[in-house]
Structures are given as structure tokens and as C-alpha cells.
Design an enzyme around this catalytic site. Structure first.
Site, PDB file in Angstrom:
ATOM      1  N   LYS A 104       7.968  24.139  16.348  1.00 54.31           N
ATOM      2  CA  LYS A 104       7.274  24.376  15.072  1.00 54.31           C
ATOM      3  C   LYS A 104       7.817  25.589  14.340  1.00 54.31           C
ATOM      4  CE  LYS A 104       5.213  25.822  18.798  1.00 54.31           C
ATOM      5  NZ  LYS A 104       4.375  25.377  19.878  1.00 54.31           N
ATOM      6  N   GLU A 128       6.479  15.117  16.328  1.00 50.64           N
ATOM      7  CA  GLU A 128       5.082  14.916  16.739  1.00 50.64           C
ATOM      8  C   GLU A 128       4.580  16.021  17.664  1.00 50.64           C
ATOM      9  OE1 GLU A 128       2.783  12.195  15.692  1.00 50.64           O
ATOM     10  OE2 GLU A 128       1.760  14.007  16.345  1.00 50.64           O
ATOM     11  N   VAL A 131       2.977  20.013  16.602  1.00 48.99           N
ATOM     12  CA  VAL A 131       1.603  20.402  16.264  1.00 48.99           C
ATOM     13  C   VAL A 131       0.626  19.638  17.151  1.00 48.99           C
ATOM     14  CG1 VAL A 131      -0.141  20.580  14.452  1.00 48.99           C
ATOM     15  CG2 VAL A 131       2.280  20.719  13.844  1.00 48.99           C
ATOM     16  N   GLY A 133       0.195  19.606  20.433  1.00 48.37           N
ATOM     17  CA  GLY A 133       0.597  19.149  21.782  1.00 48.37           C
ATOM     18  C   GLY A 133       0.576  17.635  21.881  1.00 48.37           C
ATOM     19  N   ILE A 135      -1.711  15.544  20.904  1.00 46.77           N
ATOM     20  CA  ILE A 135      -2.524  14.825  19.903  1.00 46.77           C
ATOM     21  C   ILE A 135      -1.612  14.171  18.873  1.00 46.77           C
ATOM     22  CG2 ILE A 135      -4.303  15.046  18.126  1.00 46.77           C
ATOM     23  CD1 ILE A 135      -5.145  17.673  19.437  1.00 46.77           C
ATOM     24  N   LYS A 204       2.168  25.936  12.424  1.00 44.84           N
ATOM     25  CA  LYS A 204       1.660  24.563  12.506  1.00 44.84           C
ATOM     26  C   LYS A 204       0.894  24.161  11.243  1.00 44.84           C
ATOM     27  CE  LYS A 204       1.354  24.655  17.562  1.00 44.84           C
ATOM     28  NZ  LYS A 204       0.506  25.085  18.683  1.00 44.84           N
ATOM     29  N   GLY A 306       0.966  22.318  27.031  1.00 42.29           N
ATOM     30  CA  GLY A 306       1.190  21.964  28.434  1.00 42.29           C
ATOM     31  C   GLY A 306       2.250  20.873  28.551  1.00 42.29           C
TER      32      GLY A 306
HETATM   33  P1  NDP Z   1      10.457  27.013  28.055  1.00 40.56           P
HETATM   34  O1  NDP Z   1      10.747  28.469  27.868  1.00 40.56           O
HETATM   35  O2  NDP Z   1       9.622  26.609  29.199  1.00 40.56           O
HETATM   36  O3  NDP Z   1      11.829  26.202  28.131  1.00 40.56           O
HETATM   37  C1  NDP Z   1      12.924  26.500  27.321  1.00 40.56           C
HETATM   38  C2  NDP Z   1      14.146  25.802  27.919  1.00 40.56           C
HETATM   39  O4  NDP Z   1      15.240  26.005  27.063  1.00 40.56           O
HETATM   40  C3  NDP Z   1      14.553  26.315  29.303  1.00 40.56           C
HETATM   41  O5  NDP Z   1      14.882  25.248  30.127  1.00 40.56           O
HETATM   42  C4  NDP Z   1      15.778  27.177  29.019  1.00 40.56           C
HETATM   43  O6  NDP Z   1      16.736  27.160  30.076  1.00 40.56           O
HETATM   44  C5  NDP Z   1      16.366  26.438  27.839  1.00 40.56           C
HETATM   45  N1  NDP Z   1      17.196  27.296  27.004  1.00 40.56           N
HETATM   46  C6  NDP Z   1      16.855  28.437  26.387  1.00 40.56           C
HETATM   47  N2  NDP Z   1      17.885  28.918  25.663  1.00 40.56           N
HETATM   48  C7  NDP Z   1      18.902  28.052  25.843  1.00 40.56           C
HETATM   49  C8  NDP Z   1      20.238  27.979  25.372  1.00 40.56           C
HETATM   50  N3  NDP Z   1      20.740  28.906  24.558  1.00 40.56           N
HETATM   51  N4  NDP Z   1      21.005  26.929  25.767  1.00 40.56           N
HETATM   52  C9  NDP Z   1      20.526  26.000  26.585  1.00 40.56           C
HETATM   53  N5  NDP Z   1      19.265  26.001  27.063  1.00 40.56           N
HETATM   54  C10 NDP Z   1      18.482  27.024  26.699  1.00 40.56           C
HETATM   55  O7  NDP Z   1       9.826  26.538  26.684  1.00 40.56           O
HETATM   56  P2  NDP Z   1       8.779  25.339  26.457  1.00 40.56           P
HETATM   57  O8  NDP Z   1       9.242  24.126  27.141  1.00 40.56           O
HETATM   58  O9  NDP Z   1       7.410  25.839  26.714  1.00 40.56           O
HETATM   59  O10 NDP Z   1       8.859  25.162  24.869  1.00 40.56           O
HETATM   60  C11 NDP Z   1       9.944  24.517  24.268  1.00 40.56           C
HETATM   61  C12 NDP Z   1       9.609  24.227  22.822  1.00 40.56           C
HETATM   62  O11 NDP Z   1       8.476  23.391  22.759  1.00 40.56           O
HETATM   63  C13 NDP Z   1       9.263  25.464  21.985  1.00 40.56           C
HETATM   64  O12 NDP Z   1       9.726  25.261  20.674  1.00 40.56           O
HETATM   65  C14 NDP Z   1       7.741  25.465  21.999  1.00 40.56           C
HETATM   66  O13 NDP Z   1       7.184  26.107  20.876  1.00 40.56           O
HETATM   67  C15 NDP Z   1       7.469  23.989  21.963  1.00 40.56           C
HETATM   68  N6  NDP Z   1       6.169  23.572  22.460  1.00 40.56           N
HETATM   69  C16 NDP Z   1       5.750  24.002  23.675  1.00 40.56           C
HETATM   70  C17 NDP Z   1       4.549  23.576  24.186  1.00 40.56           C
HETATM   71  C18 NDP Z   1       4.035  24.024  25.508  1.00 40.56           C
HETATM   72  O14 NDP Z   1       2.909  23.674  25.853  1.00 40.56           O
HETATM   73  N7  NDP Z   1       4.799  24.767  26.278  1.00 40.56           N
HETATM   74  C19 NDP Z   1       3.695  22.653  23.424  1.00 40.56           C
HETATM   75  C20 NDP Z   1       4.245  22.239  22.153  1.00 40.56           C
HETATM   76  C21 NDP Z   1       5.443  22.702  21.699  1.00 40.56           C
HETATM   77  P3  NDP Z   1      16.402  27.783  31.520  1.00 40.56           P
HETATM   78  O15 NDP Z   1      15.345  26.883  32.093  1.00 40.56           O
HETATM   79  O16 NDP Z   1      17.694  27.698  32.264  1.00 40.56           O
HETATM   80  O17 NDP Z   1      15.916  29.166  31.254  1.00 40.56           O
HETATM   81  N1  HSE Z   2       1.909  27.979  22.559  1.00 43.83           N
HETATM   82  C1  HSE Z   2       1.430  26.807  21.940  1.00 43.83           C
HETATM   83  C2  HSE Z   2      -0.063  26.727  22.060  1.00 43.83           C
HETATM   84  C3  HSE Z   2       2.062  25.585  22.569  1.00 43.83           C
HETATM   85  O1  HSE Z   2      -0.615  27.454  22.898  1.00 43.83           O
HETATM   86  O2  HSE Z   2      -0.704  25.980  21.330  1.00 43.83           O
HETATM   87  C4  HSE Z   2       1.692  24.305  21.870  1.00 43.83           C
HETATM   88  O3  HSE Z   2       2.264  24.232  20.608  1.00 43.83           O
END
Ligand code: NDP
Ligand code: HSE
Length: 435
Positions: A104, A128, A131, A133, A135, A204, A306
Site C-alpha cells: 500500500k 487486493e 487494504v 488483509g 477482506i 490505505k 497476517g
Molecule cells: P516481511 O518483512 O515479512 O517480508 C519481506 C520479504 O521481502 C522478505 O522475505 C525479505 O527477504 C524480502 N526482501 C526484502 N528486501 C528485498 C530485496 N531487496 N530483494 C529481495 N527480497 C527482499 O514483510 P511482509 O510479508 O509482512 O510484508 C510484505 C508486503 O505486504 C508489505 O508491503 C506489507 O505492507 C504488505 N502487507 C503485509 C501484511 C501483513 O500482515 N504482514 C498484510 C497486508 C499487506 P528475507 O526474508 O531474506 O529478509
Molecule cells: N501492518 C498492517 C496492519 C498489515 O497491521 O494492518 C496489513 O496491511
């Protein structure tokens, strides 16, 4: 048999891990899930332990190698942050690949640039998961509610802060400890200040406003207040007055129309009446209320963050693209509803014109006439009071809590200035929104 659709993952953290897990276990899901093939995965650290067992040959630290792999049809960006995420999304589009992203922060700031690049390349960028998660709210706004004139979109759209507020209210848990739990559960952003300072919710609501009202808004201008300054005493007083406190995000039309369409957007801790549907939205759950004509009011509710819920939304987008690819046999003209470009200019209204109810708490002397004088300042500025209550009177002073009827921010600011100039008022201790 239909051709497999190659998926390239950029990121294998909370969300990426959830996506890989669904792709590896297609049984009992939509048959098209079985046609998705995970081709390559970019990570930052090849040696980090992973929650999903993947063949090591799939992993690379070079995101471009994933994007440029000829077997990758759809690129899934779940790295997060602004760069390199934005450049990688644009690189994928330039390579003729559709993109699914949960990011986002990038979409709220660079959505227009990305949408235009995607339209020019004849590919999709679907968001999707960005915003709410798990939903479904983006596709409903783009498609299912397209016959409506949307007037207002509001709700609880940050799971981390709702989880923190709920546990603090229900268990009296300490802020720092609950935030740590939210991080361990994978709810929080890499920098949790984005959650607690309201920035994630502002990203969002800017995205939802663009879809609901047809044009992008200046993300940087969205008035944003998080929960880090929220005081427990205001949550207590709100409860005694029949309200819960939620971090609410709102996007609404102003009463007067114009070109560009004037909108009011805000994120702020807000009192929600206990009998309001949003008051019962607790924990990591989110809820989004959409108000439109002729539909009236619909509420979308569910887990807002999550691994599993967010991966559910990401995979839904991959399936949309895979279905279109299989039907049309490759990229070509995009479906305008699914692609959802802007169709008119929108602009944020002057914040002084924003109308809402307010909750304010003043620290005052416990002296005769204080309530009358405070009430008088409001009355002289045409601010109608719904309730005015004195709490905690003692020799040290008292606290006066006022809930107003709906007034403009300008009227409210003028009244607050006058009240703070009263000799018996020592300060404005809190100012929240109120539904
Ligand atoms: P994480 O920090 O858990 O995961 C990020 C991943 O990206 C890791 O695997 C990391 O690698 C990899 N990474 C980071 N930088 C690089 C790079 N330069 N090149 C290659 N790989 C890279 O983040 P999330 O999964 O929590 O979030 C990801 C996205 O989803 C964000 O935009 C977040 O806002 C969005 N989001 C998250 C939600 C949530 O509940 N967590 C819900 C909705 C949206 P490594 O594992 O090796 O460190
Ligand atoms: N950090 C965000 C939240 C993840 O807590 O709502 C989902 O977008």
C-alpha cells in the site's frame, strides 16, 4: 489441459511465505490454483530459515532474475517499502508481466504512475491485499459496487493498532508488550511506526478513496494521527460515556461538489458508539463501511493482517490474472473494470471545512462557572454540545470532557482557541474524533 501460469515471487516473508504455502497445497481449492506454478523467488538472505519448504534452486537474491525469467507470467511483489519495490513493479510491467502487490505504501504514492505504465503495456497491477488483509474490498469497489454513487468509505483498516487497542482495553495490557506480540504475529510493518502513527491507514484510505471516487488524491496531504499519543484516561472516559475508541480512517465527499471533486480524508483515533457496527470490530480484524446510492450501507469485515488472510487476497489476484491469461492466451487489451484507472480529478478539501463530531478534554480549575464559560465559548461559535461532563474534581483541578454535535473544523478551532484563553482553563489535554 490449460497451460500452467508461472508465478515469480519477490519476497518470502510473512505474506510471501503464505502465498507459497497456498501454491504448494492446491488441493480442495479452486482448480485454477493447481495451474499456478511457483517458478522463482527473490529474497534478501538466502540463509534465513523459511516457514515453507522450497527447493533451494528456486531462491535468488536478484529480483530482476525473477522478473525476467521467461517462465514467469505474473510477478508478485511482497517485499514492501518504497524502493526497490516501485522500480521492480515498473520493471515487471516493462517486461510485459502483470503484477500483484500487497504494497500500500507504493500504491498510495506511485499508484498513478504504475497504473498508467500498466495500461500502456496492456498488463494488470492488482492490489487486493494492500487494504484490509484478507477482506475483499478492492474488487468490490472496482466492480461489484460500480453502479453506485459512493458517498463515504470509512473503517478500521490497520490490524496492528486495532489489535493493540483491543488488548489494552480488554486486558489492560501494556502498549509495548502488545506491539511486540503484533510484530511476532507478522501483523506489523517492518517499521511499526507506520502502523502506530497512522501512516499505513492513511496509505490505505488514499487507495480506497481513489477507487471509490475515481481519482487519486495527494497522499502527503491526508491529515493523519495515530494511536501513539492516545491516553488511557480518554479511553476510560469514552467508555463511561458509552463509546469505544478506534483508529478510524474516513474518505467522504464534501457537501458541495466541484471540479476537481472535493473530498475529505482523515485518519484519527475516534470515539465509536458502543452500538455502532465498528465498535465490535476487535483484535486484528478490520472493517470497512461503504455508503453509496442506491445501495445504502455495506460493511466488509474480516482479518486485516497476517500471513494466511493476506495470502488469500494475493492469490485471488493471481487467479484473476491467470483466468484472463488463459481465456485470452496472453497479455493484450485490459478489462477496464479490473484495471480500474482514474476517471476524474479529485482533490482534498480545505481541512477547515471538514465536518464531524468532536471529543475534547480540558484541564481546568475546579471553580464555579467553569462549565458555563466553556459552554458559552462553544455556543458563541455556533458549536452545539451533545454532552459536557466534569471528571476528577479535586483541589488540584478538574477535567471537563465535551462531545459536540457535527461542526466544521474551523468552528471547532475557533472555539478551542477561545476556551484555552479562559483563565480557569489550564489546557486542552485531548482532542479526538467522534462518530
Ligand atoms: P516481511 O518483512 O515479512 O517480508 C519481506 C520479504 O521481502 C522478505 O522475505 C525479505 O527477504 C524480502 N526482501 C526484502 N528486501 C528485498 C530485496 N531487496 N530483494 C529481495 N527480497 C527482499 O514483510 P511482509 O510479508 O509482512 O510484508 C510484505 C508486503 O505486504 C508489505 O508491503 C506489507 O505492507 C504488505 N502487507 C503485509 C501484511 C501483513 O500482515 N504482514 C498484510 C497486508 C499487506 P528475507 O526474508 O531474506 O529478509
Ligand atoms: N501492518 C498492517 C496492519 C498489515 O497491521 O494492518 C496489513 O496491511
Amino acid at each position: 489441459m490449460a497451460a500452467k501460469v508461472g508465478v515469480g515471487l519477490l519476497g518470502l516473508g510473512t505474506v510471501g511465505g503464505g502465498v507459497a504455502s497456498i501454491l504448494q497445497n492446491p488441493d480442495e481449492r479452486h482448480p485454477l490454483v493447481g495451474e499456478l506454478e511457483l517458478i522463482r523467488v527473490a529474497v534478501r538472505d538466502l540463509n534465513r530459515p523459511r516457514p515453507v519448504a522450497l527447493d533451494a534452486s528456486l531462491l535468488t537474491t536478484d529480483p530482476s532474475a525473477v522478473i525476467q525469467d521467461p517462465a514467469v507470467d505474473v510477478v508478485v511483489e511482497v517485499i514492501g517499502g518504497l524502493e526497490p519495490a516501485r522500480s521492480l513493479i515498473l520493471q515487471a510491467i516493462a517486461a510485459g508481466k502483470s503484477v500483484v502487490t500487497a504494497n500500500k505504501a507504493v500504491i498510495a504514492r506511485h499508484g498513478q504512475e504504475i497504473t498508467e505504465a500498466a495500461a500502456a503495456a496492456g498488463v494488470y497491477v492488482l492490489i487486493e491485499a494492500a487494504v484490509g488483509g484478507g477482506i475483499p474490498i478492492i474488487e468490490p469497489l472496482k466492480q461489484s459496487l460500480g453502479g453506485n454513487r459512493i458517498n463515504r468509505v470509512s473503517g478500521i483498516i490497520n490490524g496492528t493498532t486495532n489489535y493493540i487497542l483491543t488488548r489494552m482495553a480488554e486486558e489492560g495490557a501494556a502498549y509495548d508488550a502488545v506491539l511486540k506480540d503484533a510484530q511476532e504475529l507478522g501483523y506489523a510493518e517492518a517499521d511499526p511506526a507506520a502502523d502506530v502513527d497512522g501512516l499505513d491507514a492513511a496509505d490505505k484510505i488514499a487507495i480506497l478513496a481513489t477507487l471509490a471516487f475515481g481519482g487519486s488524491v495527494d497522499r502527503a496531504a491526508v491529515p493523519t494521527e495515530g494511536i501513539s499519543g492516545l491516553q488511557g484516561v480518554d479511553v476510560d472516559y469514552a467508555n463511561q460515556l458509552g463509546y469505544g475508541v478506534k483508529l478510524l480512517a474516513v474518505a467522504e465527499r464534501m457537501a458541495v461538489s466541484g471540479d476537481p471533486l472535493p473530498l475529505s480524508l482523515r485518519v484519527q483515533p475516534t470515539l465509536v458508539p458502543m452500538d455502532h457496527p465498528l465498535a465490535g470490530v476487535n483484535g486484528v480484524n478490520n472493517a470497512i463501511l461503504v455508503e453509496g446510492d442506491p445501495i445504502g450501507r455495506v460493511m466488509f469485515y474480516g482479518p486485516g493482517a497476517g500471513a494466511g488472510p493476506t495470502a488469500s487476497a494475493v492469490v485471488a489476484d493471481i487467479l484473476n490474472i491467470a483466468g484472463i491469461r488463459q481465456a485470452s492466451d496472453g497479455p493484450g487489451k485490459v478489462d477496464p473494470l479490473l484495471a480500474a484507472g482514474s476517471w476524474r480529478p479529485c482533490a482534498l478539501a480545505d481541512s477547515g471545512d471538514i465536518r464531524q463530531r468532536h471529543y475534547v478534554r480540558f484541564k481546568t480549575k475546579d471553580a464555579p462557572g467553569v462549565i458555563g464559560n466553556v459552554g458559552g465559548c462553544f455556543g458563541e461559535r455556533n458549536v452545539s454540545i451533545q454532552s459536557i461532563v466534569q471528571f476528577n474534581a479535586s483541589d488540584a483541578g478538574a477535567e471537563i470532557v465535551v462531545i459536540t454535535h457535527e461542526v466544521s473544523q474551523r468552528q471547532m478551532n475557533e472555539a478551542l482557541e477561545a476556551i484555552q484563553a479562559l483563565p480557569e482553563v489550564s489546557g486542552l489535554a485531548a482532542h479526538l474524533g467522534c462518530l
